[in-house]
Design a protein around this motif. Structure first.
Motif, PDB file in Angstrom:
ATOM      1  N   LYS A 304      -2.364   1.421  -7.459  1.00  0.00           N
ATOM      2  CA  LYS A 304      -1.475   2.545  -7.209  1.00  0.00           C
ATOM      3  C   LYS A 304      -2.204   3.763  -6.462  1.00  0.00           C
ATOM      4  O   LYS A 304      -3.287   4.086  -6.575  1.00  0.00           O
ATOM      5  CB  LYS A 304      -1.280   3.335  -8.721  1.00  0.00           C
ATOM      6  N   LEU A 305      -1.503   3.860  -5.040  1.00  0.00           N
ATOM      7  CA  LEU A 305      -2.166   4.945  -4.161  1.00  0.00           C
ATOM      8  C   LEU A 305      -1.263   6.247  -4.020  1.00  0.00           C
ATOM      9  O   LEU A 305      -0.176   6.187  -4.544  1.00  0.00           O
ATOM     10  CB  LEU A 305      -1.903   4.293  -2.848  1.00  0.00           C
ATOM     11  N   ASP A 306      -2.172   7.168  -3.729  1.00  0.00           N
ATOM     12  CA  ASP A 306      -1.638   8.551  -3.809  1.00  0.00           C
ATOM     13  C   ASP A 306      -0.419   8.703  -2.544  1.00  0.00           C
ATOM     14  O   ASP A 306       0.363   9.719  -2.291  1.00  0.00           O
ATOM     15  CB  ASP A 306      -2.534   9.613  -3.629  1.00  0.00           C
ATOM     16  N   ARG A 307      -0.359   7.797  -1.552  1.00  0.00           N
ATOM     17  CA  ARG A 307       0.437   7.877  -0.336  1.00  0.00           C
ATOM     18  C   ARG A 307       0.963   6.426   0.154  1.00  0.00           C
ATOM     19  O   ARG A 307       0.299   5.655  -0.229  1.00  0.00           O
ATOM     20  CB  ARG A 307      -0.325   8.509   0.933  1.00  0.00           C
ATOM     21  N   PRO A 308       2.112   6.349   0.998  1.00  0.00           N
ATOM     22  CA  PRO A 308       2.497   5.060   1.324  1.00  0.00           C
ATOM     23  C   PRO A 308       1.583   4.630   2.347  1.00  0.00           C
ATOM     24  O   PRO A 308       1.154   5.472   3.377  1.00  0.00           O
ATOM     25  CB  PRO A 308       3.861   5.405   1.902  1.00  0.00           C
ATOM     26  N   VAL A 309       1.112   3.439   2.496  1.00  0.00           N
ATOM     27  CA  VAL A 309       0.259   2.953   3.354  1.00  0.00           C
ATOM     28  C   VAL A 309       0.931   1.614   4.246  1.00  0.00           C
ATOM     29  O   VAL A 309       0.482   1.410   5.327  1.00  0.00           O
ATOM     30  CB  VAL A 309      -1.225   2.359   3.093  1.00  0.00           C
ATOM     31  N   LYS A 328       4.750  -3.120  -3.696  1.00  0.00           N
ATOM     32  CA  LYS A 328       5.567  -3.399  -5.092  1.00  0.00           C
ATOM     33  C   LYS A 328       6.645  -2.052  -4.926  1.00  0.00           C
ATOM     34  O   LYS A 328       7.637  -2.283  -5.755  1.00  0.00           O
ATOM     35  CB  LYS A 328       4.356  -3.245  -5.980  1.00  0.00           C
ATOM     36  N   THR A 329       6.183  -0.927  -4.494  1.00  0.00           N
ATOM     37  CA  THR A 329       7.350   0.237  -4.551  1.00  0.00           C
ATOM     38  C   THR A 329       8.657  -0.075  -4.004  1.00  0.00           C
ATOM     39  O   THR A 329       9.571  -0.099  -4.761  1.00  0.00           O
ATOM     40  CB  THR A 329       6.495   1.344  -4.137  1.00  0.00           C
ATOM     41  N   LEU A 330       8.333  -0.878  -2.757  1.00  0.00           N
ATOM     42  CA  LEU A 330       9.647  -1.169  -2.298  1.00  0.00           C
ATOM     43  C   LEU A 330      10.363  -2.163  -2.689  1.00  0.00           C
ATOM     44  O   LEU A 330      11.691  -2.201  -2.862  1.00  0.00           O
ATOM     45  CB  LEU A 330       9.269  -1.523  -0.651  1.00  0.00           C
ATOM     46  N   VAL A 331       9.524  -3.379  -3.290  1.00  0.00           N
ATOM     47  CA  VAL A 331      10.183  -4.470  -3.646  1.00  0.00           C
ATOM     48  C   VAL A 331      10.857  -4.332  -4.876  1.00  0.00           C
ATOM     49  O   VAL A 331      12.207  -4.651  -5.372  1.00  0.00           O
ATOM     50  CB  VAL A 331       9.043  -5.845  -3.931  1.00  0.00           C
ATOM     51  N   HIS A 332      10.245  -3.545  -5.962  1.00  0.00           N
ATOM     52  CA  HIS A 332      10.883  -3.235  -6.993  1.00  0.00           C
ATOM     53  C   HIS A 332      11.703  -1.912  -6.987  1.00  0.00           C
ATOM     54  O   HIS A 332      12.486  -1.725  -8.018  1.00  0.00           O
ATOM     55  CB  HIS A 332       9.935  -2.821  -8.118  1.00  0.00           C
ATOM     56  N   GLY A 333      11.903  -1.385  -5.988  1.00  0.00           N
ATOM     57  CA  GLY A 333      12.827  -0.231  -5.760  1.00  0.00           C
ATOM     58  C   GLY A 333      12.527   1.016  -6.587  1.00  0.00           C
ATOM     59  O   GLY A 333      13.335   1.779  -7.076  1.00  0.00           O
ATOM     60  N   GLU A 336       8.903   6.572  -6.815  1.00  0.00           N
ATOM     61  CA  GLU A 336       7.518   7.022  -7.393  1.00  0.00           C
ATOM     62  C   GLU A 336       6.730   7.972  -6.229  1.00  0.00           C
ATOM     63  O   GLU A 336       7.123   7.461  -5.125  1.00  0.00           O
ATOM     64  CB  GLU A 336       6.405   5.885  -7.874  1.00  0.00           C
ATOM     65  N   GLU A 337       6.047   8.814  -6.539  1.00  0.00           N
ATOM     66  CA  GLU A 337       5.119   9.439  -5.539  1.00  0.00           C
ATOM     67  C   GLU A 337       4.037   8.278  -5.100  1.00  0.00           C
ATOM     68  O   GLU A 337       3.461   7.598  -5.848  1.00  0.00           O
ATOM     69  CB  GLU A 337       4.328  10.544  -6.377  1.00  0.00           C
ATOM     70  N   GLY A 338       3.659   8.253  -3.812  1.00  0.00           N
ATOM     71  CA  GLY A 338       2.564   7.478  -3.357  1.00  0.00           C
ATOM     72  C   GLY A 338       3.284   6.166  -3.252  1.00  0.00           C
ATOM     73  O   GLY A 338       4.427   5.650  -3.180  1.00  0.00           O
ATOM     74  N   GLN A 339       2.361   4.887  -3.425  1.00  0.00           N
ATOM     75  CA  GLN A 339       2.673   3.661  -3.222  1.00  0.00           C
ATOM     76  C   GLN A 339       1.970   2.734  -4.173  1.00  0.00           C
ATOM     77  O   GLN A 339       0.613   2.934  -4.330  1.00  0.00           O
ATOM     78  CB  GLN A 339       2.628   3.111  -1.617  1.00  0.00           C
ATOM     79  N   LYS A 378      -6.195   7.795  -1.649  1.00  0.00           N
ATOM     80  CA  LYS A 378      -6.623   7.860  -2.774  1.00  0.00           C
ATOM     81  C   LYS A 378      -6.145   6.640  -3.752  1.00  0.00           C
ATOM     82  O   LYS A 378      -4.922   6.590  -3.972  1.00  0.00           O
ATOM     83  CB  LYS A 378      -6.670   9.351  -3.450  1.00  0.00           C
ATOM     84  N   ILE A 379      -7.049   5.971  -4.486  1.00  0.00           N
ATOM     85  CA  ILE A 379      -6.787   5.181  -5.302  1.00  0.00           C
ATOM     86  C   ILE A 379      -6.495   5.623  -6.639  1.00  0.00           C
ATOM     87  O   ILE A 379      -7.532   6.180  -7.344  1.00  0.00           O
ATOM     88  CB  ILE A 379      -7.617   3.610  -5.529  1.00  0.00           C
ATOM     89  N   LEU A 380      -5.390   5.711  -7.276  1.00  0.00           N
ATOM     90  CA  LEU A 380      -5.206   6.470  -8.461  1.00  0.00           C
ATOM     91  C   LEU A 380      -5.379   5.390  -9.806  1.00  0.00           C
ATOM     92  O   LEU A 380      -5.878   5.876 -10.904  1.00  0.00           O
ATOM     93  CB  LEU A 380      -3.824   6.918  -8.445  1.00  0.00           C
TER      94      LEU A 380
END
Ligand SMILES: Cc1cc2nc3c(=O)[nH]c(=O)nc-3n(C[C@H](O)[C@H](O)[C@H](O)COP(=O)(O)OP(=O)(O)OC[C@H]3O[C@@H](n4cnc5c(N)ncnc54)[C@H](O)[C@@H]3O)c2cc1C
Length: 441
Positions: A304-309, A328-333, A336-339, A378-380
């Motif tokens: 889980k990252l603090d921003r989209p990469v 995963k953020t896009l695939v699962h729709g 969330e903040e970040g990615q 940043k890796i959360l």
């Protein structure tokens, strides 16, 4: 469940076991599914940890997964699988360099692939001219068994014999082969690659489409399959480890568990992987070359990252230790903040022995090299999952060792992704094997 009421016992509650049990329940059979683990899903399941929804490994589906799609439709979860209309694969490499395979959907298969391959920027026109011999070779094996001579070749040897340059192989064929076969093109047999490519590219344009689960893997199929079976008088028991088969008068009559419970039925279908099946007590009639089949590992990292990469659904990474990264953020729709991203190393014979920290270091190094935005992120939270027995290692000679699904001995049938379904050991092979075994009872 009384033994006289059980038509079939299915060993294993992964894709193969559940698709077999569902197919039998659909025919009105009373089925008992047993799995040694506390949860269903076998080698394709999900869990929650460190605030992350994690698949035990990112799973890619294809439009040609006909048996899988049939299974999901039967249990009513087909809409949790996103089948993408476009056949596009993006590649990233160090310095943020990009390439793209874009197969035009208006062209019939396999012309859409040819157009896609011709459009690759990192491969010269001269190198692409070898596609003619590749096309001829693949067409000559369009259907039927793969010739023994090809089965004995590694993917690397087959591609090189067709005149495909090392650069072309690295940029397109290697990422595809390792993703499909879960082993290096240097050790995997060309047979499985041909089986997959011909199904993807010679059975209609929709076959080469990619698909991903919009949910965690377990949510895609385990509960719905269990409900389907139980609603038809069957039963699904977890934490039940088969220790041996019960044989009388040359027929398998049931199983005994490690807790000494006995379950009898007209038929037993085993979907246990070969390395698990050979550990339980089986009649000598079932012994065979399949016992020599070897596993290949997969290692994955979810972060889980603090921003989209990345903006793509997934990317192939070139010249890196890690192979693919999924958004995963896009695939699962997910809102969330970040990615959240998932990184995959297939055929991870070396990395399976690494510490989670060392695997994490490889993943972060590759992401930083291929995705410029990653260096700022940043890796959360993160989780490394190692699957030492992920799939069959499809080495030359392994195809002949795979028993056909539905065969075995009276009262017993083999099934599972590793049986000889005409597919590499994948979800599709698992579902197909289960359905074939159910059909043959
Ligand atoms: C990390 C990873 C990534 C993958 N990626 C992909 C992908 O992208 N695309 C794809 O198509 N495939 C992929 N695969 C392969 C896919 O997961 C498998 O092919 C499929 O899940 C196998 O299903 P199965 O039912 O045949 O076997 P399993 O899922 O292994 O099911 C067998 C079951 O038997 C149970 N069992 C074992 N021994 C006993 C016993 N003695 N008694 C009772 N139960 C027992 C196990 O607990 C297990 O649940 C991947 C696999 C992994 C691990």
């Amino acid at each position: 469940m009384g033994s006289e009421k059980t038509d079939a016992i299915v060993l294993g509650g992964g894709f193969a076991g559940l698709s077999c049990a569902v197919a039998l329940a659909e025919k009105g059979k009373k089925v008992l599914v047993l799995d040694k683990k506390p949860h269903l899903g076998g080698r394709a399941y999900s869990f929650r940890e460190n605030g992350l929804d994690i698949d035990n490994g990112q799973h890619l589906f294809m439009g040609c997964y006909f048996a899988t799609i049939k299974f999901l439709k039967t249990i009513g979860t087909h809409d949790k699988l996103d089948v993408y209309q476009d056949v596009v694969v993006d590649y990233a490499e160090a310095g943020g360099k990009r390439d793209r395979l874009a197969c035009p959907s208006w062209l019939p298969a396999p012309l859409h692939l040819a157009a896609g391959l011709l459009g690759l920027k990192g491969v010269s026109f001269r190198e692409k001219s070898a596609l003619l011999s590749f096309d001829r070779s693949l067409k000559s094996m369009k259907s039927g068994p793969i010739p023994e001579a090809v089965e004995k070749l590694t993917v690397r040897a087959w591609l090189t014999s067709l005149g495909l340059s090392a650069n072309f192989q690295t940029r397109f064929f290697d990422p595809a082969a390792i993703g499909i076969l879960n082993d290096s093109p240097d050790v995997a047999s060309a047979a499985g690659f041909v089986q997959a490519l011909r199904t993807m590219f010679f059975t209609g344009a929709e076959s080469s489409r990619f698909a991903l689960a919009k949910t965690g893997l377990s949510e895609l199929y385990t509960d719905a399959a269990r409900d389907f079976v139980e609603a038809r008088g069957g039963r699904v028991i977890s934490n039940a480890k088969a220790a041996g088969l019960i044989e009388r008068d040359g027929r398998v009559r049931g199983i005994v568990t490690d807790m000494d419970s006995r379950f009898e039925a007209g038929h037993v279908v085993s979907t246990l992987p070969p390395w698990d099946l050979k550990k339980i007590g089986i009649p000598s009639a079932l012994r065979g070359p399949w016992e020599d089949l070897k596993p290949a590992p997969i290692v994955g990292v979810t972060m889980k990252l603090d921003r989209p990469v990345m903006t793509e659904r997934f990317l192939g990474m070139l010249h890196t230790e890690t192979h693919w990264v999924f958004n995963k953020t896009l695939v699962h729709g997910t809102k969330e903040e970040g990615q959240t991203v998932a990184v995959v190393i297939s055929g991870a014979h070396k990395q399976i022995g690494y510490s989670p920290e060392k695997i994490m270091a490889a993943a972060t190094r590759d992401l930083a090299a291929c995705l410029p935005e990653f260096s700022k992120a940043k890796i959360l939270a993160s989780k490394v999952v190692k699957e030492p027995f992920a799939t069959l290692s499809p080495q030359p000679g392994s195809e002949a060792k795979r028993p056909e699904p539905g065969t075995g001995m009276p009262g017993f049938a083999f099934a599972g992704d590793w049986t000889r379904t005409g597919f590499p050991a994948t979800i599709e092979s698992a579902c197909l094997s289960g359905q074939i075994a159910a059909g043959r009872l």
